[in-house]
Design a protein around this motif. Structure first.
Motif: not given
Length: 144
Positions: A110-130
Motif C-alpha cells: 500500500x501507498x498510504x499517501x494515496x489512501x483517500x480519493x475523497x468520499x471515503x474511496x481508495x485512490x487509484x494507485x493505493x495498492x501496487x505489487x512490488x
C-alpha cells in the motif's frame, strides 16, 4: 548445458541460461546450474546440485492477485529461485537434502499517501505489487 566425464566414476554438468522478461523492471536474468555425480560403486552414488532459476511473476500468481500483478509488471522483477541439494542413492533407495530460496516475489504494497480519493474511496494507485517477497525452504526426501 555441458557434461564432462571426470575419470570413470565422476560426471560434471554445468550450464547457463539468459532469460529476458521485457515487460519487467530489470527483466534480464542469468541463471546457472551445476551437477556433480559421483558413482561410488555400481549401485551407490552421490549427487550434488546447485542452480538458479527465473520465472515471470505473472505466470504462477493466484487469480485474485492477477489484476495487481498485471498493472504493476513494469515495477516487478523476475522471481528468482536458488536451489542446493545433495542426494545419496543406493539401488532403489534414495535420500536427498535440499535448500531453496526464492526472491523477488510480488507483494501487495500500500501507498498510504494515496489512501483517500475523497468520499471515503481508495485512490487509484493505493495498492501496487512490488518485488519484496522472499521465502526459504529446506528439507529432506526419502524414497524406496
Amino acid at each position: 548445458m555441458s557434461t564432462k566425464l571426470i575419470g570413470d566414476k565422476r560426471e560434471l554438468t554445468i550450464g547457463t541460461r539468459l532469460d529476458n522478461y521485457s515487460s519487467l523492471d530489470r527483466g534480464f536474468h542469468l541463471s546457472f546450474r551445476a551437477r556433480l555425480l559421483l558413482n561410488l560403486t555400481e549401485n551407490n552414488s552421490v549427487t550434488f546440485f546447485a542452480g538458479s532459476f527465473a520465472e515471470n511473476p505473472s505466470s504462477n500468481i493466484l487469480e485474485p492477485y492477477q489484476a495487481l500483478v498485471q498493472a504493476s509488471l513494469n515495477q516487478l522483477r523476475p522471481i528468482t529461485s536458488y536451489l542446493y541439494s545433495a542426494s545419496f542413492d543406493r539401488g532403489d533407495v534414495s535420500l536427498s537434502l535440499y535448500k531453496k530460496s526464492i526472491k523477488n516475489l510480488p507483494s501487495p504494497t500500500p501507498d498510504f499517501e494515496r489512501v483517500s480519493g475523497g468520499n471515503y474511496k481508495i485512490a487509484p494507485g493505493f495498492l501496487t505489487m512490488k518485488p519484496e517477497g522472499a521465502a526459504d525452504f529446506s528439507g529432506a526426501a526419502f524414497s524406496i
